[in-house]
Design a protein around this motif. Sequence first.
Motif: not given
Length: 275
Positions: A9-12, A14-28
């Motif tokens: 799930y985290l791997a998916r 990691s490719g998400q843009d914060s403008t298109t999803t409610s949850i995403w990963l930061d650089a860390d």
Amino acid sequence: MTYPVLKQYLARLSGQDSTTTSIWLDADGRAQGRFFNCTMTSAFQPVRELARGGVVAYEGLARSVSAADEGLSLWRLLDHAASDDESVELDRLCRMLHAINFFRQDDNAGADLYLNVHDRLLSAVSSNHGYAFQRILDALDLPIGRIVLLLPTVTAQQGWLLSYVADNYRRNGFRFAVNAASAREGLHLLERVRPDVMRLDARGLADEAGLAGLLERAAQAGTRVVFKRMETLEALQALQRIGAASGQALLAQGFLLDVPRTALLHAGETLAAAA
């Protein structure tokens, strides 16, 4: 990481843009989310065994993400602006973020995760409390047995509601914690709702004999007692006296011991704090 479904799930994410999803990963690699126009993430404050210093649990706390501050409480910022339905949405988003950010870290070392349930959720959700969150945990294959839901303080007139909600959470596989304002109320809650964890405010420890008696009864019932908001040396000394009188190992949480932060403690840090 020992949770392969979460890893996928985290791997998916990691490719998400914060403008298109409610949850995403930061650089860390930390999960972040959005509510209204606020970006949020998780901070964790340890719950320690007082005598040895070891960490037995972490409380997940929602914090804003901004270059202008060091992370403010989301509930303080948004509680009065949000409707009941929006508060339920924020509550569930916080718990999902905390679960992701906790279990993705290898340093959780078997500790429990304490997650707050906002008081609006008690009345806004009509039935089957905990079912929605249980489905999320099942989908990510995360251990529900490591999670303790922190129920809010209720008035005397809402006692029936606390019992009803607690029973719902228990039937959905969750452990839960309640707040007690005094040793007397704690004894009443032990009998009425049989909590897995009971929390008392370390700023009000005047009835040391009563608290020692509560600790003994709680141990017999299999209920952990946590003294929260431990912020002064006076509170620490009072807890040490209560522990000596009761013969129980005390659990404590507060800024005197730890400040909330996004990363969990390494084993070396835990041992250093205990020393």
